[in-house]
Design an enzyme around this catalytic site. Structure first.
Site, PDB file in Angstrom:
ATOM      1  N   GLY A 212       0.857  -1.062   0.019  1.00  0.00           N
ATOM      2  CA  GLY A 212      -0.161  -0.006  -0.024  1.00  0.00           C
ATOM      3  C   GLY A 212       0.765   1.241   0.198  1.00  0.00           C
ATOM      4  N   ASN A 213       0.055   2.403   0.267  1.00  0.00           N
ATOM      5  CA  ASN A 213       1.021   3.661   0.450  1.00  0.00           C
ATOM      6  C   ASN A 213       0.558   4.531   1.348  1.00  0.00           C
ATOM      7  OD1 ASN A 213      -0.776   5.413  -1.018  1.00  0.00           O
ATOM      8  ND2 ASN A 213      -0.450   4.053  -2.781  1.00  0.00           N
TER       9      ASN A 213
END
Ligand code: CTP
Length: 404
Positions: A212-213
């Site tokens: 993810g980020n």
């Protein structure tokens, strides 16, 4: 959510029996989320007390040019009051007050404030049936309408005189409904459908892990709220985030992966007038998603990744009349890279974020952006809250429709 939510409303009460109904009116404004200040003519205080209206509006009531009870006689600044308001409503508007408004006879605070108002002014007449039809009153209506003021017509029914006919002030509920309908019809994005993407995407590695980020989704949610406040119908396609849409009219579609977001965008894109891609979509995802939790074994471990679909580019490739806005997050050669993205993704406008700018980027309350349009016109903006950046972006959308 009512269009009156957050609006600053200046209520001018003049001296007719219908003034007692302003207590309900103020309550309804407050219930709708509006901020209310009240100005009363001296005669209106015979029909409803300033204490009632100040208690309900949660603000002091203004009535004279200076505060008589105050030894220092502080001036009530009618210009400040008028400039404070998003809209002014004179209810009940008696024939006396209406005629003063038309001639500029500002011998009370209400009319002086009316003459200083730059905001939209509404008036709800209240008088007996014969007065309501008298040519001099009708000419006041005509004059006020020619000034751009908006009349909320009186209703028919039993009057204080005992007669029955047209002249009763519109019921408070009907005044609120009138204002809401009028304000809504004038919203600049009324009738437009906007698709917005927000947040990160999560790309599964196995049933418990993902790539993810740090995107919080705030920029996309602020855009969605502001677009809905401007009257647009908003579809917000959001990756995993804790944000909730503040404006209840935003339709939120929750997705997890880039593929989910791609599918959802393509489901809606053909029907929208505008699309804004504010999501931080993962560019790569694991080629194979393990069906069971990957156990710790070897000292080194690598995951083979494959490209996700570029959602924005895919929308650019099929767009017809849609106004398409993308973001670009860059750390070097910002302007050049952003221009390439405009061309590659067939955008109308790009919002460039440079991580070199202090205050810009993930998990920040602020953003510093530069707009670049299709003709490569560059417009750097100041460091602002994300809400204000959302306002700037939507102003570009409003401008686009104003021109077309
Ligand atoms: N975007 C998208 N789908 C992707 C990747 C990006 O829709 N798979 C959109 C983003 O929402 C953003 C714009 O494309 O509006 C640019 O994203 P950015 O990360 O700056 O650029 P990329 O195209 O991913 O290129 P790079 O990471 O190489 O700079």
């Amino acid at each position: 959510m009512s269009v009156l939510n957050g609006k600053k409303i200046l209520l001018g009460v003049s001296g007719g029996i219908a003034a007692y109904k302003t207590a309900s009116l103020v309550r309804l404004f407050i219930k709708a989320g509006a901020h209310v200040q009240v100005i009363m003519t001296p005669a209106s205080k015979d029909f409803v007390t300033p204490l009632t209206l100040s208690t309900l509006s949660k603000n002091p009531v203004h009535s004279s040019f200076f505060n008589q009870d105050d030894e220092d006689a502080v001036w009530n600044n009618h210009v400040d009051l008028a400039l404070w308001a998003d809209l002014m409503l004179i209810a009940p508007a008696t024939s006396n007050t209406l005629s003063k408004m038309t001639t500029g006879n500002s011998d009370n605070l209400l009319v002086a404030t009316y003459l200083s108002a730059k905001c939209p002014v509404y008036f709800a007449p209240a008088m007996d049936l014969d007065m309501y039809k008298h040519p001099s009153v009708l000419s006041s209506f005509t004059a006020l309408k020619s000034f751009g003021n908006i009349m909320i017509p009186a209703e028919s029914g039993e009057l204080a005189s005992g007669l029955s006919g047209e002249g009763r002030m519109a019921e408070p509920e009907n005044i609120i409904a009138f204002l809401e309908a009028d304000l809504e019809s004038k919203l600049p994005l009324k009738g437009k459908k906007i698709l917005i993407t927000a947040g990160p995407t999560y790309e599964a590695i196995d049933p418990v892990r993902f790539i993810g980020n740090h995107s919080s989704g705030k920029m996309g949610f602020d855009l969605a709220n502001e677009a809905a406040n401007l009257g647009a119908q908003v579809i917000l396609i959001a990756g995993p985030t804790h944000y909730k849409a503040k404006n209840g009219l935003v339709e939120v579609i929750n997705v997890v992966s880039a593929q989910d977001m791609y599918d959802a965008c393509h489901e809606y894109f053909n029907d929208v007038d505008v699309a804004i891609a504010a999501a931080a979509v993962a560019d790569y995802r694991p080629k194979v998603v393990a069906l069971q939790k990957i156990k710790k074994a070897a000292d080194e471990f690598s995951i083979e990744l494959e490209k996700t679909k570029d959602i924005l580019a895919s929308l650019g490739a099929i767009k017809k009349n849609q106004f398409l806005i993308g973001f670009a997050l860059e750390t070097e050669n910002e302007i050049e890279n952003a221009k390439l993205k405009i061309q590659k993704k067939n955008l109308d406008l790009i919002v460039l974020n440079s991580l070199q700018d202090e205050g810009a980027g993930f998990k920040k309350e602020t953003n510093k952006v530069t707009f670049i349009d299709q003709d490569f016109k560059i417009e750097p903006m100041e460091l602002k809250s994300k809400e204000s950046v959302a306002v700037d972006i939507l102003n570009k959308v409003v401008l686009h429709f104003a021109k077309s």
